[in-house]
Enzyme design. Structure first.
Site, PDB file in Angstrom:
ATOM      1  N   SER A 223     -47.728  59.784  11.399  1.00  0.00           N
ATOM      2  CA  SER A 223     -47.547  58.855  12.503  1.00  0.00           C
ATOM      3  C   SER A 223     -48.907  58.298  12.942  1.00  0.00           C
ATOM      4  O   SER A 223     -49.656  57.806  12.111  1.00  0.00           O
ATOM      5  CB  SER A 223     -46.789  59.551  13.633  1.00  0.00           C
ATOM      6  OG  SER A 223     -46.332  58.603  14.562  1.00  0.00           O
ATOM      7  N   ASP A 331     -38.582  53.084   9.184  1.00  0.00           N
ATOM      8  CA  ASP A 331     -39.259  54.057  10.027  1.00  0.00           C
ATOM      9  C   ASP A 331     -38.797  53.917  11.482  1.00  0.00           C
ATOM     10  O   ASP A 331     -38.792  52.815  12.039  1.00  0.00           O
ATOM     11  CB  ASP A 331     -40.767  53.823   9.932  1.00  0.00           C
ATOM     12  CG  ASP A 331     -41.535  54.821  10.757  1.00  0.00           C
ATOM     13  OD1 ASP A 331     -41.856  55.893  10.233  1.00  0.00           O
ATOM     14  OD2 ASP A 331     -41.791  54.541  11.953  1.00  0.00           O
ATOM     15  N   HIS A 380     -38.704  59.504  10.572  1.00  0.00           N
ATOM     16  CA  HIS A 380     -40.101  59.335  10.957  1.00  0.00           C
ATOM     17  C   HIS A 380     -40.827  60.641  10.674  1.00  0.00           C
ATOM     18  O   HIS A 380     -40.358  61.696  11.072  1.00  0.00           O
ATOM     19  CB  HIS A 380     -40.196  58.971  12.448  1.00  0.00           C
ATOM     20  CG  HIS A 380     -41.605  58.660  12.900  1.00  0.00           C
ATOM     21  ND1 HIS A 380     -42.367  57.672  12.328  1.00  0.00           N
ATOM     22  CD2 HIS A 380     -42.395  59.226  13.861  1.00  0.00           C
ATOM     23  CE1 HIS A 380     -43.560  57.623  12.921  1.00  0.00           C
ATOM     24  NE2 HIS A 380     -43.600  58.562  13.852  1.00  0.00           N
TER      25      HIS A 380
END
Length: 487
Positions: A223, A331, A380
């Site tokens: 991330s 995502d 994610h």
């Protein structure tokens, strides 16, 4: 790890500006070369070299590891220990010292440094509210003394067939600046933003703990940490070179940090972290954090346009270190900033088209990324999840693709050969909608918590089987069959 059908990787030419750039310094031997050549690894087995069926081999390795290390991972569930930085001037947002968690592996000359993710804040208001609700992402005051390594940070061969024996370093994210900031707390600044400096300081400390003899340093992150890898990997390589460690090969692994600066599905004003369009959040952030971006990327853009370097497809061609990009085609964080909220009501047609288009755009930006793994799933982050070994693209799992990447870098160091047969490293799903890959992580209904299969999920998203079958020129039943088998 199942091999699946053998297939040639589609290996495009390297993107401009990366032609055969090699780390300077003596050629580095990998394990498995002439064992006589000291200093060899003290741990003789490295099964990244093993092809074919891994299961029986895994069992052997496990029992060997346990006989060598009687107090092995079983007895030490908390395997990474916290070290706060000695240099107390390098801090988290609130001025408490930054730090890192370390699990040494004396037999290994591989080091994995993982940058944690967790969004960002870009003005006084949303940093204050982040401090109230997510303090551990801004302060080290309540960090636990130990952490369990999971996924690629696990020391269990079954959970981490890729690098279970490496030295593991987890660097908690407490700078809220996508690892880019270089400003300390002062009269004027309520918060410090020192993400880029934290990484530099951790490297300095680790050199005294064995990093100086490393062969490979893999800077990984998920991330915001994945974007942090893209922003910092070349700087880490330069830092080690300047310190005189030319022999260490520095590489990057960016998970779920390859964002698009695309148009939002519905435009919203930049009120908070979630509604703010990605480009606007980063523009404001860079100013607020005193964010720094790599020189080579900065030179591609006008002054004041440095925000461009936070977007993978723009910074990647300027990077010198090899980087492996892992990105879900759909995502969840990207959809969130694009204002596509999947809230249990069927998705409107406009959203559905937007989602499919996002997958296409993302796939497009990865076509010249030599080493990439992009499953068509709605999710994610992946590399620290314990199911990270289950996801496959075209029959190849992620640990297997990383192993092939290690090998290809090792081979090309030797003789710049063509890609390895049956060992692909460019793996991008070509099917067009979320979860058309049967190995995607399980989807749960956000309200009931029920698991859904692909067909249930697509129906739930308002997917019109008749219409889609017609568009694809298929019988509806044939389309459903293909969906459930994931073709």
């Amino acid at each position: 790890a199942g091999r699946g059908p053998r297939e040639e990787p589609s290996w495009g030419p390297p993107p401009p500006g990366r032609k055969g750039w090699r780390r300077r310094g003596p050629a580095v031997r990998e394990r498995g070369e002439a064992a006589a050549a000291a200093p060899a690894e003290s741990f003789p087995l490295d099964f990244t070299a093993v092809e074919g069926n891994m299961d029986s081999f895994m069992a052997q390795v496990k029992s060997l590891a346990q006989s060598l290390y009687p107090c092995s991972a079983q007895a030490l569930p908390h395997d990474l220990r916290l070290h706060l930085l000695h240099n107390a001037s390098v801090t988290c947002n609130d001025g408490s010292p930054a730090g890192y968690y370390l699990k040494e592996s004396k037999g290994s000359r591989r080091w994995l440094l993982f940058l944690e993710g967790g969004w960002y804040c870009f003005n006084r208001e949303n940093c204050d509210s982040r401090y109230d609700t997510m303090r551990r992402l801004m302060s080290s005051k309540e960090w636990p003394a130990t952490r369990v390594g999971t996924g690629i940070l696990s020391s269990q061969p079954e959970e981490n067939p890729h690098w279970w024996n490496a030295n593991m370093v987890f660097i908690p994210y407490c700078s809220s600046d996508v690892w880019s900031g270089a400003s300390s707390k002062s009269e004027k600044n309520e918060y410090a933003f020192m993400g880029a400096l934290i990484i530099q300081e951790v490297i300095k400390e680790l050199v005294g703990k064995g990093l100086s003899t490393a062969k490979v340093l893999l800077l990984a992150g998920s991330s915001a940490g994945g974007t942090g890898v893209l922003l910092n990997v070349d700087r880490v390589a330069e830092q080690l070179e300047e310190m005189g460690y030319q022999g260490i090969q520095v590489r990057g692994l960016a998970d779920s940090g390859w964002f698009l600066d695309n148009k939002q599905y519905r435009r919203t004003d930049c009120i908070d972290t979630i509604t703010c369009a990605p480009t606007e959040a980063i523009r404001r952030g860079i100013r607020y954090w005193n964010g720094i971006v790599p020189e080579r990327c900065k030179l591609q853009f006008k002054e004041g346009e440095e925000w461009n370097c936070f977007f993978g497809y723009k910074i990647y061609p300027t990077l010198r270190c090899p980087v492996f990009v892992v990105q879900w085609l759909f995502d969840e964080a990207q959809l969130t900033v694009d204002n596509v909220h999947l809230t249990g009501q069927p998705v409107q047609e406009g959203q559905w088209l937007y989602i499919q288009n996002l997958g296409r755009e993302l796939r497009n930006t990865l076509k010249d990324v030599t080493a990439s793994f992009a499953p068509a799933c709605l999710s994610h982050e992946i590399i620290t999840r314990n199911h990270w070994t289950d996801i496959q693209v075209k029959g190849t799992s992620l640990p297997r693709a990383l192993h092939c990447w290690d090998r290809s870098l090792h081979e090309s160091n030797k003789n710049g050969k063509a890609p390895l047969k049956g060992c692909p490293i460019h793996l991008i799903d070509s099917c067009p909608w979320p979860h058309c890959n049967p190995s995607c992580p399980t989807i749960r209904d956000q309200f009931t918590g029920q698991e859904m299969n692909v067909i249930q999920f697509l129906m739930h998203m308002g997917f019109d089987v008749q219409k889609m079958a017609q568009q694809q020129g298929l019988e509806p039943s044939k389309l459903l069959g293909m969906l459930s088998s994931g073709n």
